[in-house]
Design a protein around this motif. Structure first.
Motif, short mmCIF file in Angstrom:
data_model
loop_
_atom_site.label_atom_id
_atom_site.label_comp_id
_atom_site.label_asym_id
_atom_site.label_seq_id
_atom_site.Cartn_x
_atom_site.Cartn_y
_atom_site.Cartn_z
N PRO A 1 0.80 -1.23 0.00
CA PRO A 1 0.00 0.00 0.00
C PRO A 1 0.84 1.28 0.00
CG PRO A 1 -0.80 -1.55 1.66
CD PRO A 1 0.47 -2.12 1.13
N ARG A 2 1.93 1.26 0.77
CA ARG A 2 2.78 2.45 0.82
C ARG A 2 4.21 2.02 1.12
NH1 ARG A 2 2.42 7.83 4.78
NH2 ARG A 2 3.21 9.29 3.21
N LYS A 3 5.16 2.70 0.52
CA LYS A 3 6.57 2.42 0.76
C LYS A 3 7.34 3.74 0.83
CE LYS A 3 8.75 -0.73 -1.57
NZ LYS A 3 9.23 -1.53 -2.72
N LEU A 4 7.34 4.33 2.01
CA LEU A 4 8.05 5.59 2.21
C LEU A 4 9.15 5.35 3.25
CD1 LEU A 4 8.30 8.67 1.77
CD2 LEU A 4 6.69 8.95 3.67
N LEU A 5 10.38 5.69 2.90
CA LEU A 5 11.50 5.46 3.81
C LEU A 5 11.66 6.61 4.80
CD1 LEU A 5 14.31 4.07 1.45
CD2 LEU A 5 12.90 2.81 3.10
N ASP A 6 12.04 6.24 6.01
CA ASP A 6 12.51 7.21 6.99
C ASP A 6 13.97 7.47 6.66
OD1 ASP A 6 13.58 8.53 9.17
OD2 ASP A 6 12.48 7.36 10.66
N VAL A 7 14.28 8.67 6.20
CA VAL A 7 15.65 8.98 5.75
C VAL A 7 16.37 9.91 6.73
CG1 VAL A 7 15.20 8.54 3.32
CG2 VAL A 7 14.75 10.82 4.25
N SER A 8 15.87 9.96 7.97
CA SER A 8 16.49 10.85 8.95
C SER A 8 17.92 10.44 9.27
CB SER A 8 15.65 10.90 10.23
OG SER A 8 15.46 9.60 10.76
N LYS A 9 18.22 9.14 9.21
CA LYS A 9 19.56 8.69 9.58
C LYS A 9 20.61 9.17 8.57
CE LYS A 9 20.16 4.77 11.66
NZ LYS A 9 20.31 3.31 12.01
N ILE A 10 20.35 8.98 7.27
CA ILE A 10 21.36 9.42 6.30
C ILE A 10 21.41 10.95 6.23
CG2 ILE A 10 19.87 9.33 4.24
CD1 ILE A 10 22.42 8.30 2.75
N LYS A 11 20.27 11.62 6.39
CA LYS A 11 20.31 13.08 6.40
C LYS A 11 21.10 13.60 7.59
CE LYS A 11 16.29 14.14 3.53
NZ LYS A 11 15.04 14.91 3.38
N GLY A 12 21.07 12.82 8.69
CA GLY A 12 21.84 13.19 9.86
C GLY A 12 23.34 13.11 9.64
N THR A 13 23.77 12.38 8.60
CA THR A 13 25.20 12.31 8.28
C THR A 13 25.63 13.43 7.33
OG1 THR A 13 25.00 10.88 6.32
CG2 THR A 13 25.08 9.79 8.48
N GLY A 14 24.65 14.25 6.88
CA GLY A 14 25.00 15.39 6.04
C GLY A 14 24.66 15.27 4.57
N TRP A 15 23.93 14.20 4.19
CA TRP A 15 23.58 14.02 2.78
C TRP A 15 22.13 14.43 2.53
CZ3 TRP A 15 19.80 11.12 0.31
CH2 TRP A 15 19.89 11.10 -1.08
N GLU A 16 21.88 15.04 1.38
CA GLU A 16 20.52 15.39 0.94
C GLU A 16 20.41 15.11 -0.56
OE1 GLU A 16 17.83 16.86 2.39
OE2 GLU A 16 18.57 17.47 4.37
N PRO A 17 19.24 14.66 -1.06
CA PRO A 17 19.06 14.52 -2.50
C PRO A 17 19.04 15.90 -3.15
CG PRO A 17 16.98 14.15 -1.37
CD PRO A 17 18.03 14.26 -0.30
N ALA A 18 19.45 15.97 -4.42
CA ALA A 18 19.59 17.27 -5.09
C ALA A 18 18.68 17.43 -6.31
CB ALA A 18 21.04 17.47 -5.51
N ILE A 19 18.08 16.34 -6.80
CA ILE A 19 17.35 16.39 -8.08
C ILE A 19 15.84 16.37 -7.82
CG2 ILE A 19 16.96 15.23 -10.29
CD1 ILE A 19 19.81 14.06 -9.98
N GLY A 20 15.15 17.43 -8.22
CA GLY A 20 13.70 17.50 -8.07
C GLY A 20 13.01 16.47 -8.95
N PHE A 21 11.81 16.04 -8.54
CA PHE A 21 11.14 14.94 -9.24
C PHE A 21 10.74 15.30 -10.67
CE2 PHE A 21 7.47 11.66 -9.13
CZ PHE A 21 8.31 10.69 -9.66
N GLU A 22 10.16 16.46 -10.86
CA GLU A 22 9.75 16.84 -12.22
C GLU A 22 10.96 17.00 -13.13
OE1 GLU A 22 6.91 19.99 -12.48
OE2 GLU A 22 5.60 19.15 -10.94
N ASP A 23 12.02 17.60 -12.62
CA ASP A 23 13.26 17.72 -13.41
C ASP A 23 13.84 16.35 -13.72
OD1 ASP A 23 13.09 20.46 -13.42
OD2 ASP A 23 14.49 20.76 -11.76
N GLY A 24 13.80 15.47 -12.72
CA GLY A 24 14.33 14.12 -12.92
C GLY A 24 13.56 13.34 -13.96
N LEU A 25 12.21 13.46 -13.93
CA LEU A 25 11.38 12.79 -14.93
C LEU A 25 11.65 13.32 -16.32
CD1 LEU A 25 7.87 12.49 -13.19
CD2 LEU A 25 9.44 10.62 -13.74
N ALA A 26 11.80 14.63 -16.43
CA ALA A 26 12.09 15.22 -17.75
C ALA A 26 13.42 14.70 -18.29
CB ALA A 26 12.11 16.74 -17.63
N GLY A 27 14.41 14.60 -17.42
CA GLY A 27 15.71 14.07 -17.83
C GLY A 27 15.63 12.60 -18.23
N ALA A 28 14.83 11.84 -17.48
CA ALA A 28 14.67 10.42 -17.80
C ALA A 28 14.00 10.25 -19.16
CB ALA A 28 13.85 9.72 -16.71
#
Length: 312
Positions: free
Chosen positions: A270-297
């Motif tokens: 029904p739903r698959k959403l990750l808790d990403v607080s642990k990796i964000k706590g190490t200083g990493w963040e995603p950089a590519i917006g979804f609409e931009d990513g889809l357009a590139g794909a």
């Protein structure tokens, strides 16, 4: 400069890792195609690692597919993915490889896991049956890294990405994941002038999507940590319904017809959403917006059609 063996370098994830290594510099990248090394051949893998002696092994090679492929070929999925994991992890230990990064999937977590899914919900209840075989193989690889780290003192750890998309994806009509499948179907519907496109299921399940180049960035970020978690989720922390996704892909491809649902087909989890607080706590963040990513794909899909390189 560490010698970094990236397995599965011709796939979507592996090729993104090769691009990221080149972008960052500082890595002597080692690759071996299936024509050079069969990762299911234990003796060949052990010998290759002993000869090459890489400093880092990234296990990005895997047999992957969508709901249909996982449900149709479960024996293939569990056998091949278990073999790849065990051969590379044990082969790395025998060859004295100090660091291994194993890539899994968010499907390792229970079907009815709390949302968003934290790392510690692993193995707390039953898996989604449609991809159980793949999930068990990935859980085994994750646990091998955890136990090898504890017993042998090697820095073997894992990253569990959410649903991926991006350049180099597989657009097979039956064996692909949802985004490339929708890109192909909406593109072909636009080209043929079709009045409607029907998507599997009710359209209500929610899914999170991460651009493969963001995953590659996260992997090299993790390899730069002196004491990474045994396994860590990699995602964006947000999701959309499958119907919302279909509308976004339709808009990206220029399809203006009707989008229908087929409730007789399975929805999956029904739903698959990750808790990403642990990796964000190490200083990493995603950089590519979804609409931009889809357009590139979509641009990559069109370019691959022109060159004949599309995985159809």
């Amino acid at each position: 400069m560490p010698k970094t063996f990236i397995t599965g370098h011709r796939g979507m994830v592996g090729s993104a890792l090769v691009r990221e290594a080149a972008r960052r510099g500082g890595h002597d990248v080692l690759t071996a195609g299936r024509d050079q090394l069969d990762l299911l051949d234990q003796q060949a893998v052990f010998a290759y690692l002993a000869e090459q002696k890489p400093d880092i092994v990234i296990v990005a090679a895997a047999k992957v597919g969508g709901i249909h492929a996982n449900a149709t070929y479960p024996a293939d999925f569990i056998y091949e993915n278990l073999g790849i994991a065990s051969n590379l992890i044990e082969g790395s230990r025998r060859a004295g490889v100090p660091r291994v990064l194993f890539l899994g999937s968010s499907c390792i977590y229970p079907k009815l896991a709390p949302q968003p899914m934290p790392e510690d919900c692993l193995l707390t209840s039953s898996l989604e049956t449609t991809n159980e075989a793949y999930a068990i193989a990935k859980i085994a690889g994750l646990k091998m890294c955890q136990h090898y780290r504890a017993q042998h003192g090697v820095l073997y750890h894992s990253a569990m990405p959410t649903n991926l998309y991006g350049p180099g994806d597989n657009y097979h009509p039956e064996n692909s994941h949802v985004i490339p499948a929708l890109i192909r179907r909406f593109h072909e519907a636009k080209e043929s002038g079709a009045e409607s496109v029907t998507i599997w299921g009710t359209g209500t399940p929610r899914r999170e999507f991460l651009h493969v180049d963001d995953l590659a960035s996260a992997c090299f970020h993790l390899l730069g940590l002196a004491d990474p978690p045994d396994w860590v989720n990699v995602g964006v922390g947000d999701d959309v319904t499958i119907l919302e996704l279909a509308r976004l892909v339709a808009a990206t491809t220029g399809f203006t017809g009707e989008i229908l649902t087929d409730p007789t087909k399975p929805d999956g989890t029904p739903r698959k959403l990750l808790d990403v607080s642990k990796i964000k706590g190490t200083g990493w963040e995603p950089a590519i917006g979804f609409e931009d990513g889809l357009a590139g794909a979509y641009r990559d899909f069109l370019a691959s059609l022109e060159t004949g390189a599309a995985r159809l």
